[in-house]
Write a protein that holds these residues in place. Structure first.
Motif, PDB file in Angstrom:
ATOM      1  N   GLU A 180       0.426 -16.018   4.734  1.00 20.21           N
ATOM      2  CA  GLU A 180       0.182 -15.727   3.340  1.00 20.21           C
ATOM      3  C   GLU A 180       0.781 -14.752   2.698  1.00 20.21           C
ATOM      4  OE1 GLU A 180      -4.189 -15.238   3.192  1.00 20.21           O
ATOM      5  OE2 GLU A 180      -4.170 -14.178   1.356  1.00 20.21           O
ATOM      6  N   LEU A 181       1.004 -14.688   1.584  1.00 20.90           N
ATOM      7  CA  LEU A 181       1.660 -13.800   0.426  1.00 20.90           C
ATOM      8  C   LEU A 181       0.574 -13.300  -0.432  1.00 20.90           C
ATOM      9  CD1 LEU A 181       4.172 -12.203   0.044  1.00 20.90           C
ATOM     10  CD2 LEU A 181       4.834 -14.384  -1.383  1.00 20.90           C
ATOM     11  N   GLU A 228      -7.446  -3.509  11.329  1.00 20.60           N
ATOM     12  CA  GLU A 228      -7.037  -4.904  11.722  1.00 20.60           C
ATOM     13  C   GLU A 228      -7.090  -4.853  13.546  1.00 20.60           C
ATOM     14  OE1 GLU A 228      -6.411  -7.476  10.433  1.00 20.60           O
ATOM     15  OE2 GLU A 228      -5.883  -7.100   8.228  1.00 20.60           O
ATOM     16  N   ARG A 258       1.100  -7.138   8.816  1.00 18.56           N
ATOM     17  CA  ARG A 258      -0.419  -6.887   9.063  1.00 18.56           C
ATOM     18  C   ARG A 258      -0.530  -5.429   9.204  1.00 18.56           C
ATOM     19  NH1 ARG A 258      -4.232  -9.948   8.907  1.00 18.56           N
ATOM     20  NH2 ARG A 258      -2.984 -11.774   9.117  1.00 18.56           N
ATOM     21  N   SER A 259      -0.863  -4.729   8.249  1.00 19.84           N
ATOM     22  CA  SER A 259      -0.833  -2.970   8.512  1.00 19.84           C
ATOM     23  C   SER A 259      -2.378  -2.738   8.521  1.00 19.84           C
ATOM     24  CB  SER A 259      -0.155  -2.296   7.321  1.00 19.84           C
ATOM     25  OG  SER A 259       1.125  -2.823   7.333  1.00 19.84           O
TER      26      SER A 259
HETATM   27  P1  ATP Z   1      -5.370 -12.448   6.538  1.00 18.57           P
HETATM   28  O1  ATP Z   1      -6.167 -13.940   6.534  1.00 18.57           O
HETATM   29  O2  ATP Z   1      -3.867 -12.606   6.520  1.00 18.57           O
HETATM   30  O3  ATP Z   1      -6.079 -11.276   7.069  1.00 18.57           O
HETATM   31  P2  ATP Z   1      -7.009 -12.254   4.069  1.00 18.57           P
HETATM   32  O4  ATP Z   1      -7.033 -13.673   3.511  1.00 18.57           O
HETATM   33  O5  ATP Z   1      -7.894 -11.355   4.578  1.00 18.57           O
HETATM   34  O6  ATP Z   1      -5.826 -11.975   4.987  1.00 18.57           O
HETATM   35  P3  ATP Z   1      -6.991 -11.068   1.433  1.00 18.57           P
HETATM   36  O7  ATP Z   1      -8.255 -10.348   1.833  1.00 18.57           O
HETATM   37  O8  ATP Z   1      -7.221 -12.278   0.497  1.00 18.57           O
HETATM   38  O9  ATP Z   1      -6.299 -11.384   2.630  1.00 18.57           O
HETATM   39  O10 ATP Z   1      -5.987 -10.159   0.807  1.00 18.57           O
HETATM   40  C1  ATP Z   1      -5.166 -10.339  -0.286  1.00 18.57           C
HETATM   41  C2  ATP Z   1      -3.776 -10.024   0.106  1.00 18.57           C
HETATM   42  O11 ATP Z   1      -3.646  -8.699   0.616  1.00 18.57           O
HETATM   43  C3  ATP Z   1      -2.975 -10.748   1.228  1.00 18.57           C
HETATM   44  O12 ATP Z   1      -2.736 -12.003   0.657  1.00 18.57           O
HETATM   45  C4  ATP Z   1      -2.044 -10.113   1.872  1.00 18.57           C
HETATM   46  O13 ATP Z   1      -1.030  -9.998   0.801  1.00 18.57           O
HETATM   47  C5  ATP Z   1      -2.622  -8.640   1.562  1.00 18.57           C
HETATM   48  N1  ATP Z   1      -3.040  -8.041   2.822  1.00 18.57           N
HETATM   49  C6  ATP Z   1      -4.113  -8.609   3.485  1.00 18.57           C
HETATM   50  N2  ATP Z   1      -4.427  -7.929   4.752  1.00 18.57           N
HETATM   51  C7  ATP Z   1      -3.229  -7.247   4.760  1.00 18.57           C
HETATM   52  C8  ATP Z   1      -2.900  -6.360   5.910  1.00 18.57           C
HETATM   53  N3  ATP Z   1      -3.503  -6.089   7.106  1.00 18.57           N
HETATM   54  N4  ATP Z   1      -1.781  -5.782   5.855  1.00 18.57           N
HETATM   55  C9  ATP Z   1      -0.836  -6.196   4.711  1.00 18.57           C
HETATM   56  N5  ATP Z   1      -1.048  -6.754   3.628  1.00 18.57           N
HETATM   57  C10 ATP Z   1      -2.518  -7.247   3.636  1.00 18.57           C
END
Ligand code: ATP
Length: 440
Positions: free
Chosen positions: A262-263, A181, A190-191
């Motif tokens: 987003e959860l 990230e 966001r980790s």
């Molecule tokens: P974002 O738009 O926030 O980057 P994303 O739409 O790419 O997320 P997905 O690929 O759909 O996320 O991932 C599914 C789930 O994984 C997310 O709803 C979130 O709960 C979790 N997730 C995604 N990226 C991270 C992150 N960098 N750190 C912690 N949890 C995450």
């Protein structure tokens, strides 16, 4: 909720009480990586097993998987992650801050210092790279998985055949995912290293929208009933633009102190993933429907949630400071911090607190019995008021206090976290008492 408390208050509590703190802190930490201390790991495991129970163990039509973090890199070629899994980033030439362009209010202005002196946006791939084997060259490059679902697609045939499942059925997995990230932030939200809990449901195209509705409702029910989220902290965000293969997609959002985030994603993925893996692997991934005598590539409906994000949402939802009458418990302050955690995920569910060290024999006996059934803690140090405060801060729903009367008549006091009320009951009745409490 956003105005109720500041994120720093929760971050500080998490560190002080050993829930979550920076990885490698003695070296100054490492951005985007977090360690879970004794209470954090207990709570994280409780959430994980709640999800697993809900999505796998109580269903006949969902199977489990535990795949490797490093897979054949062709998986990521097929999934599109190697060619297009990135964000546009820009650097501020003045303050040196780095930003994700899609997260900037004004893409021409640095959100940090307001300067317009920005680099031209560049593509940035989020996959973390490593090497497998002793030679560090391009031939030995591999990637840490960016999501847990791709190995599910790749293992589909093996799982379907060995489990003797017919469509429709799902495959679920919990595990680590890694994303480089650009801007890790908002605590664990966001980790760069995090855990996902994903379930891919395979079905016929004509049933897929019904399954999408079904899973959406199941997941919302789970947040309301199991994690006790009230309606006002959850909302559904339907995606306005869909991937070309998808028929529908939505995010379940939670209101964090820093805003809505987003959860979980519930996504209709069409036949995209399975078609791509069939194409890139050369394996036939079609399903033969014996009843209808037809072959087809399964359509996928996905539910995808972060374990760390769920835990953060539960912590935010539970954090409270109240002005209940704490003086009667021997405190000078009339304010307390309390985590109103649902019993099922509280790291300590029952604390056994003898009023004096002289009561240790009796209290330890009770503790040994209770810990067979519930996550329990024994604490004899400090004044009883201070011990209640600590249990409030770590979210323990019940404290059992053993006093000198307990020796006389075998009764104990059960103190409830939320109401701070106390009940005197027979020590022999404790097991029944808690069975009733925990199953209601
Ligand atoms: P974002 O738009 O926030 O980057 P994303 O739409 O790419 O997320 P997905 O690929 O759909 O996320 O991932 C599914 C789930 O994984 C997310 O709803 C979130 O709960 C979790 N997730 C995604 N990226 C991270 C992150 N960098 N750190 C912690 N949890 C995450």
């Amino acid at each position: 909720m956003s105005k109720r408390f500041k994120m720093e208050q929760l971050v500080s509590l998490c560190k002080r009480r050993g829930f979550i703190f920076q990885s490698s802190e003695i070296y100054g930490g490492i951005n985007g990586f977090w360690d879970y201390g004794p209470l954090g790991v207990a709570m994280k495991r409780a959430i994980e097993s709640l999800w697993w129970g809900e999505m796998v163990e109580t269903r006949d039509n969902v199977e489990g998987l535990d795949s490797t973090i490093i897979c054949n890199p062709k998986i990521w070629k097929a999934s599109g992650h190697l060619d297009k899994f990135g964000d546009l980033m820009t650097d501020c030439k003045d303050c040196k801050a780095r930003h994700r362009v899609d997260q900037m209010e004004d893409p021409l202005k640095c959100p940090n210092c307001g300067s317009a002196n920005l680099t031209t946006p560049r593509e940035f791939n989020l996959m973390m790279k490593t090497y497998v084997g002793p030679v560090f060259d391009e031939e030995h490059v591999a990637y840490l998985r960016a999501e847990t679902c791709q190995p599910i697609f790749a293992d589909f045939n093996l799982i379907r055949i060995s489990s003797r499942q017919k469509l429709p059925f799902g495959i679920a997995q919990i595990g680590k995912a890694f994303r480089n990230e650009i801007n890790p932030r908002n605590f664990t939200f966001r980790s760069r290293e995090f855990s996902q809990m994903e379930m891919e449901f395979f079905c016929a195209a004509e049933e897929s929208l019904d399954w999408y509705e079904y899973w959406k409702n199941e997941r919302i029910k789970y947040y309301r009933e199991k994690l006790k989220f009230s309606e006002n902290v959850l909302r559904i965000h339907e995606h306005e633009t869909l991937a070309h293969y998808a028929k529908a997609a939505l995010d379940i959002e939670f209101e964090f102190p820093f805003g809505w985030g987003e959860l979980e994603g519930v996504h209709h993925r069409g036949t995209w993933d399975m078609s791509r893996h069939q194409e890139f692997s050369g394996e036939n991934l079609e399903y033969f429907d014996q009843d209808k005598s037809i072959k087809y590539i399964p359509t996928v409906v996905e539910t995808s949630v972060g374990l760390d994000r769920t835990m953060l949402a539960v912590l935010c939802n539970s954090y409270d400071e109240d002005t209940a009458d704490t003086k009667k418990e021997g405190q000078e302050e009339d304010k307390r911090i309390v985590l109103r955690l649902p019993e099922i995920v509280a790291p300590v569910q029952i604390a056994i607190l003898p009023l004096s060290k002289k009561l240790s024999d009796k209290a330890e006996g009770i503790f040994k019995d209770i810990r067979k059934f519930y996550r329990s803690e024994y604490d004899v140090a400090g004044s009883i008021g201070k011990r209640y405060r600590r249990q409030d801060e770590i979210g323990t729903p019940y404290c059992v206090t053993v006093d000198f009367d307990s020796l006389e008549n075998n009764t104990v006091t059960v103190r409830l976290r939320d109401s701070m009320t106390q009940e005197r009951i027979s020590a022999d009745q404790l097991k029944n008492y808690f069975t009733e409490k925990f199953t209601k």
